[in-house]
Design a protein around this motif. Structure first.
Motif, PDB file in Angstrom:
ATOM      1  N   SER A  60       0.769  -1.116   0.061  1.00  0.00           N
ATOM      2  CA  SER A  60       0.087   0.027   0.207  1.00  0.00           C
ATOM      3  C   SER A  60       0.858   1.181  -0.041  1.00  0.00           C
ATOM      4  CB  SER A  60      -0.909  -0.077   1.307  1.00  0.00           C
ATOM      5  OG  SER A  60      -1.764  -1.037   1.160  1.00  0.00           O
ATOM      6  N   CYS A  61       0.458   2.399  -0.640  1.00  0.00           N
ATOM      7  CA  CYS A  61       1.041   3.537  -0.561  1.00  0.00           C
ATOM      8  C   CYS A  61      -0.027   4.638  -0.234  1.00  0.00           C
ATOM      9  CB  CYS A  61       1.655   3.826  -2.004  1.00  0.00           C
ATOM     10  SG  CYS A  61       2.398   5.302  -2.268  1.00  0.00           S
ATOM     11  N   ALA A  62       0.260   5.196   0.779  1.00  0.00           N
ATOM     12  CA  ALA A  62      -0.642   6.469   0.948  1.00  0.00           C
ATOM     13  C   ALA A  62      -0.152   7.532   0.800  1.00  0.00           C
ATOM     14  CB  ALA A  62      -0.889   6.257   2.571  1.00  0.00           C
ATOM     15  N   ALA A  63      -0.684   8.747   0.306  1.00  0.00           N
ATOM     16  CA  ALA A  63      -0.153   9.983  -0.028  1.00  0.00           C
ATOM     17  C   ALA A  63      -1.063  10.920   0.692  1.00  0.00           C
ATOM     18  CB  ALA A  63      -0.042  10.245  -1.533  1.00  0.00           C
ATOM     19  N   SER A  64      -0.066  12.007   0.938  1.00  0.00           N
ATOM     20  CA  SER A  64      -0.943  13.081   1.661  1.00  0.00           C
ATOM     21  C   SER A  64      -0.699  14.410   0.521  1.00  0.00           C
ATOM     22  CB  SER A  64       0.026  13.848   2.856  1.00  0.00           C
ATOM     23  OG  SER A  64       1.275  14.105   2.109  1.00  0.00           O
ATOM     24  N   GLY A  65      -1.606  15.166   0.663  1.00  0.00           N
ATOM     25  CA  GLY A  65      -1.795  16.256  -0.601  1.00  0.00           C
ATOM     26  C   GLY A  65      -2.556  15.548  -1.852  1.00  0.00           C
ATOM     27  N   SER A  66      -2.386  16.297  -2.820  1.00  0.00           N
ATOM     28  CA  SER A  66      -3.310  16.271  -3.777  1.00  0.00           C
ATOM     29  C   SER A  66      -2.655  15.698  -5.074  1.00  0.00           C
ATOM     30  CB  SER A  66      -3.728  17.460  -4.266  1.00  0.00           C
ATOM     31  OG  SER A  66      -2.779  18.364  -4.910  1.00  0.00           O
TER      32      SER A  66
END
Length: 114
Positions: free
Chosen positions: A21-27
């Motif tokens: 899994s890869c979680a990203a902050s921002g847009s």
């Protein structure tokens, strides 16, 4: 500043499976192709799979039929399902957009060994 946090790696026997899994902050997800890369010891980082926003996922020929990328834009998360793992899949796995818009995260180590 967009941050990427990869998780889900580990030690697995040949033929086993893992889901990264890869979680990203921002847009970063908005309108962008998201991708998984990997870097084996002593080698360059290479593209493994990518998923255009609103398009069909694509995997590199080296993992075709074994790996699958998916994305959940509502959760700003991209996944990599890895099946029938082989020792040559051992690497640190990273995610990023294409083109790379975020600072690279620490990645998640995948080790395939008996």
């Amino acid at each position: 500043q967009v941050q990427l946090v990869e998780s889900g790696g580990g030690l697995v026997q040949p033929g086993g499976s893992l889901r990264l899994s890869c979680a990203a902050s921002g847009s970063i997800f908005s309108g962008n192709t998201m991708a998984w890369y990997r870097q084996a010891p002593g080698k360059r980082r290479t593209l493994v799979a990518w998923h255009p926003n609103g398009g069909s996922p694509i995997t590199d020929i080296s993992v075709k039929g074994r790996f699958a990328i998916s994305r959940d834009n509502a959760k700003n998360t991209v996944y990599l399902q890895m099946n029938n793992l082989k020792p040559e899949d051992t690497a640190v796995y990273y995610c990023n957009s294409i083109p790379n818009q975020a600072t690279w995260g620490q990645g998640t180590q995948v080790t395939v060994s008996s």
